[in-house]
Design a protein around this motif. Structure first.
Motif, PDB file in Angstrom:
ATOM      1  N   UNK A 166       0.842  -1.192   0.000  1.00  0.00           N
ATOM      2  CA  UNK A 166       0.000   0.000   0.000  1.00  0.00           C
ATOM      3  C   UNK A 166       0.879   1.244   0.000  1.00  0.00           C
ATOM      4  N   UNK A 167       0.311   2.302  -0.531  1.00  0.00           N
ATOM      5  CA  UNK A 167       1.024   3.565  -0.577  1.00  0.00           C
ATOM      6  C   UNK A 167       0.058   4.689  -0.224  1.00  0.00           C
ATOM      7  N   UNK A 168       0.340   5.336   0.893  1.00  0.00           N
ATOM      8  CA  UNK A 168      -0.458   6.473   1.322  1.00  0.00           C
ATOM      9  C   UNK A 168       0.139   7.748   0.718  1.00  0.00           C
ATOM     10  N   UNK A 169      -0.648   8.800   0.611  1.00  0.00           N
ATOM     11  CA  UNK A 169      -0.140  10.054   0.044  1.00  0.00           C
ATOM     12  C   UNK A 169       1.094  10.549   0.777  1.00  0.00           C
ATOM     13  N   UNK A 170       2.135  10.854   0.022  1.00  0.00           N
ATOM     14  CA  UNK A 170       3.355  11.376   0.613  1.00  0.00           C
ATOM     15  C   UNK A 170       4.243  10.350   1.284  1.00  0.00           C
ATOM     16  N   UNK A 171       3.870   9.088   1.170  1.00  0.00           N
ATOM     17  CA  UNK A 171       4.656   8.029   1.817  1.00  0.00           C
ATOM     18  C   UNK A 171       5.148   7.022   0.798  1.00  0.00           C
ATOM     19  N   UNK A 172       6.128   6.235   1.205  1.00  0.00           N
ATOM     20  CA  UNK A 172       6.656   5.192   0.335  1.00  0.00           C
ATOM     21  C   UNK A 172       5.711   3.993   0.327  1.00  0.00           C
ATOM     22  N   UNK A 173       5.818   3.220  -0.727  1.00  0.00           N
ATOM     23  CA  UNK A 173       5.027   1.991  -0.799  1.00  0.00           C
ATOM     24  C   UNK A 173       5.564   1.009   0.241  1.00  0.00           C
ATOM     25  N   UNK A 174       4.657   0.362   0.968  1.00  0.00           N
ATOM     26  CA  UNK A 174       5.076  -0.565   2.014  1.00  0.00           C
ATOM     27  C   UNK A 174       4.376  -1.909   1.865  1.00  0.00           C
ATOM     28  N   UNK A 175       5.074  -2.939   2.300  1.00  0.00           N
ATOM     29  CA  UNK A 175       4.506  -4.281   2.278  1.00  0.00           C
ATOM     30  C   UNK A 175       3.440  -4.400   3.363  1.00  0.00           C
ATOM     31  N   UNK A 176       2.291  -4.931   2.988  1.00  0.00           N
ATOM     32  CA  UNK A 176       1.213  -5.173   3.942  1.00  0.00           C
ATOM     33  C   UNK A 176       1.181  -6.637   4.339  1.00  0.00           C
ATOM     34  N   UNK A 177       1.201  -7.518   3.354  1.00  0.00           N
ATOM     35  CA  UNK A 177       1.143  -8.955   3.628  1.00  0.00           C
ATOM     36  C   UNK A 177       1.620  -9.710   2.397  1.00  0.00           C
ATOM     37  N   UNK A 178       2.149 -10.891   2.620  1.00  0.00           N
ATOM     38  CA  UNK A 178       2.568 -11.729   1.512  1.00  0.00           C
ATOM     39  C   UNK A 178       2.232 -13.178   1.811  1.00  0.00           C
ATOM     40  N   UNK A 179       2.140 -13.967   0.745  1.00  0.00           N
ATOM     41  CA  UNK A 179       1.845 -15.383   0.882  1.00  0.00           C
ATOM     42  C   UNK A 179       2.637 -16.138  -0.175  1.00  0.00           C
ATOM     43  N   UNK A 180       3.314 -17.196   0.245  1.00  0.00           N
ATOM     44  CA  UNK A 180       4.106 -17.977  -0.694  1.00  0.00           C
ATOM     45  C   UNK A 180       3.223 -18.980  -1.429  1.00  0.00           C
ATOM     46  N   UNK A 181       3.825 -19.668  -2.381  1.00  0.00           N
ATOM     47  CA  UNK A 181       3.083 -20.676  -3.130  1.00  0.00           C
ATOM     48  C   UNK A 181       2.619 -21.810  -2.225  1.00  0.00           C
ATOM     49  N   UNK A 182       3.332 -22.027  -1.121  1.00  0.00           N
ATOM     50  CA  UNK A 182       2.954 -23.095  -0.189  1.00  0.00           C
ATOM     51  C   UNK A 182       1.996 -22.609   0.893  1.00  0.00           C
ATOM     52  N   UNK A 183       1.700 -21.305   0.911  1.00  0.00           N
ATOM     53  CA  UNK A 183       0.727 -20.794   1.859  1.00  0.00           C
ATOM     54  C   UNK A 183       1.293 -20.117   3.096  1.00  0.00           C
ATOM     55  N   UNK A 184       2.599 -19.992   3.188  1.00  0.00           N
ATOM     56  CA  UNK A 184       3.186 -19.284   4.327  1.00  0.00           C
ATOM     57  C   UNK A 184       2.937 -17.785   4.186  1.00  0.00           C
ATOM     58  N   UNK A 185       2.604 -17.153   5.303  1.00  0.00           N
ATOM     59  CA  UNK A 185       2.231 -15.736   5.256  1.00  0.00           C
ATOM     60  C   UNK A 185       3.135 -14.872   6.132  1.00  0.00           C
TER      61      UNK A 185
END
Length: 116
Positions: free
Chosen positions: A38-57
């Motif tokens: 996500x990227x808020x106005x005036x801020x850098x893009x940041x990771x919110x969540x990720x999931x691998x092919x095997x389902x690890x989050x």
């Protein structure tokens, strides 16, 4: 080549919920690591969540316990369930598909606005 299309954004009041979807075409997502940024106005893009092919989050500390990332490989779609939303969650949310170290694709983004 992978095309990603996000949907589900919108305007919600504080404490509300939204579910974002990221639909892929052009390739199967099952072998990709998927993530929401996500990227808020005036801020850098940041990771919110990720999931691998095997389902690890993995989740950013700011969303742990409130957001859930999931994937439906049969539908070639990744989701982000967002609960207990607050104004600090207001941003453009982007979906990213990654394969290996140098192959990645971005969606066009979907706006999430949380009013206080």
């Amino acid at each position: 080549q992978v095309q990603l299309v996000e949907s589900g954004g919108g305007l919600v009041h504080t404490g509300g919920s939204l579910r974002l979807s990221c639909a892929a075409s052009g390739s199967l997502l099952s072998t990709y690591r998927m993530a929401w940024y996500r990227q808020a106005p005036g801020k850098s893009r940041e990771l919110v969540a990720s999931i691998t092919s095997s389902g690890s989050t993995i989740y950013a500390d700011s969303v742990k316990g409130r957001f859930t990332i999931s994937r439906d490989n049969a539908k070639n779609t990744v989701y982000l369930q967002m609960n207990s939303l607050g104004p600090e969650d207001t941003a453009v949310y982007y979906c990213k598909a990654s394969f290996g170290l140098s192959t990645y694709y971005w969606g066009q983004g979907t706006q999430v606005t949380v009013s206080s």
